[in-house]
Motif scaffolding. Sequence first.
Motif, PDB file in Angstrom:
ATOM      1  N   SER A 136      -5.061  -7.456 -11.484  1.00  9.20           N
ATOM      2  CA  SER A 136      -4.863  -6.192 -12.197  1.00  9.20           C
ATOM      3  C   SER A 136      -3.586  -5.496 -11.753  1.00  9.20           C
ATOM      4  N   GLU A 137      -3.142  -4.578 -12.609  1.00 15.17           N
ATOM      5  CA  GLU A 137      -2.027  -3.692 -12.322  1.00 15.17           C
ATOM      6  C   GLU A 137      -2.587  -2.287 -12.115  1.00 15.17           C
ATOM      7  N   ALA A 138      -2.298  -1.685 -10.944  1.00 15.76           N
ATOM      8  CA  ALA A 138      -2.852  -0.369 -10.637  1.00 15.76           C
ATOM      9  C   ALA A 138      -1.900   0.400  -9.731  1.00 15.76           C
ATOM     10  N   ASN A 139      -1.918   1.730  -9.872  1.00 12.81           N
ATOM     11  CA  ASN A 139      -1.118   2.614  -9.034  1.00 12.81           C
ATOM     12  C   ASN A 139      -1.931   3.859  -8.710  1.00 12.81           C
ATOM     13  N   GLY A 140      -1.649   4.451  -7.532  1.00  9.02           N
ATOM     14  CA  GLY A 140      -2.280   5.724  -7.202  1.00  9.02           C
ATOM     15  C   GLY A 140      -2.761   5.802  -5.777  1.00  9.02           C
ATOM     16  N   ASP A 141      -3.562   6.860  -5.504  1.00  6.26           N
ATOM     17  CA  ASP A 141      -4.068   7.094  -4.154  1.00  6.26           C
ATOM     18  C   ASP A 141      -5.584   7.093  -4.166  1.00  6.26           C
ATOM     19  N   ILE A 142      -6.141   6.386  -3.164  1.00  3.46           N
ATOM     20  CA  ILE A 142      -7.585   6.192  -3.098  1.00  3.46           C
ATOM     21  C   ILE A 142      -8.087   6.544  -1.700  1.00  3.46           C
ATOM     22  N   HIS A 143      -9.042   7.457  -1.642  1.00  6.56           N
ATOM     23  CA  HIS A 143      -9.666   7.848  -0.383  1.00  6.56           C
ATOM     24  C   HIS A 143     -10.959   7.054  -0.187  1.00  6.56           C
ATOM     25  N   GLY A 144     -11.583   7.238   0.978  1.00  6.56           N
ATOM     26  CA  GLY A 144     -12.809   6.520   1.282  1.00  6.56           C
ATOM     27  C   GLY A 144     -12.505   5.127   1.800  1.00  6.56           C
ATOM     28  N   GLU A 145     -13.545   4.304   1.835  1.00  7.61           N
ATOM     29  CA  GLU A 145     -13.429   2.956   2.392  1.00  7.61           C
ATOM     30  C   GLU A 145     -13.620   1.910   1.302  1.00  7.61           C
ATOM     31  N   ILE A 146     -12.592   1.074   1.131  1.00 10.22           N
ATOM     32  CA  ILE A 146     -12.669  -0.053   0.211  1.00 10.22           C
ATOM     33  C   ILE A 146     -13.079  -1.285   1.016  1.00 10.22           C
ATOM     34  N   THR A 147     -14.123  -1.966   0.598  1.00 11.84           N
ATOM     35  CA  THR A 147     -14.584  -3.140   1.346  1.00 11.84           C
ATOM     36  C   THR A 147     -13.566  -4.262   1.274  1.00 11.84           C
ATOM     37  N   SER A 148     -13.079  -4.573   0.060  1.00 15.72           N
ATOM     38  CA  SER A 148     -12.070  -5.626  -0.054  1.00 15.72           C
ATOM     39  C   SER A 148     -11.287  -5.495  -1.347  1.00 15.72           C
TER      40      SER A 148
END
Length: 280
Positions: free
Chosen positions: A234-246
Amino acid sequence: MKKVINQNYEEERSLYYLQDTILDNCHFQGPLDGESPLKEGRNIELHYCLLNLRYPLWHDVGLKIFNTTFLDNSRAPLWYSRNIEIKNSNLNCIKPIRECLNILVESSSFTSEEMIWKSCQIVINDSTLSGDYAFLFSESIKLNNVKFSGKYSFQYTKDVVIDNSELLSKDTFWHAQDVVVKNSMIKGEYLAWYASNITFINCYISGTQPFCYSNNLKFINCTFSNTDLCFENSEANGDIHGEITSIKNFRQGTLYVEKVDEIITDDSPYEKNGIIKMLD
C-alpha cells in the motif's frame, strides 16, 4: 394534504398512486398479505404507522416517514424512490433502500441485512445501524454520530464522509474511493483493502491486517491498537500513535509512528519503498 387516520390496509396495491396524503397511525398488514400497497406514490407522509407487507414504497417521490416501524415481512420496503426523509423510525427488515436518491435519516434505527445499496445522496445523523453488506455501491454518503455494526460495509462506495461515529465491521471500505473518516472509532478485520484516496483524522483504529493493496491513504493524528500485518503493498502517509504490532511490505509513502514492534520485508514481488520514521 388529505389526512387518513387509524386505517388498516392488507390488499395488494391498496393505495396505489396515492398523492398529497398524510397517513396517521395506519397499519399495513393482515391475512391477505398484499404487496406494494403504496407503489408510485407522490408527496406522502407516514406518522406512527406500521408496515408489515412486502415492497410497500417503490417508485415513490417525496416521502416523509416519522415515528414509523417496518417489521420483518416488510422486506425491500424502499426501492427506486427519491426525496426520502426518515425520522424517529425503526426498520427491522431485509434490504431496505435500494437504488434511491436523496435520503435523510435522523434519530432512527436499522436492523437490516443489505441496507442502502446502489443509492446516492445519503445523510444519516444520530442513528444506529446493524446488518451485513451495508451501503454496497452507494455514493455521496454523510454519517454523523452513527453507531454501525455489521460485516462487509461500505464496499465499492464513493464520496463518503463519516464524523463522530463508531464502526464495528469486518472488511470495511473494500474498493472504496474518496473517503474521509473523522473523530471516529473503527474496529474490525481487514479494513480498507483495494481502496484509494481515504483519509483518517483523529481516529482510533483496531483490527488485524488493515490497509492492504491500497493507494493514497492518509492518517492525521490517528491511534492504532492490536493492528498487525498493516499496509502490505500500500501507499500511505501520515502520523500514527499507539502501538502497531507489525507492518509488512510497505510499498510507498512516509509514516511517522509512535511504536512498531516488527517491520516485515519478505521476498514477495511487491515494491518495498515505504519509509517508516519514529514520531518525535
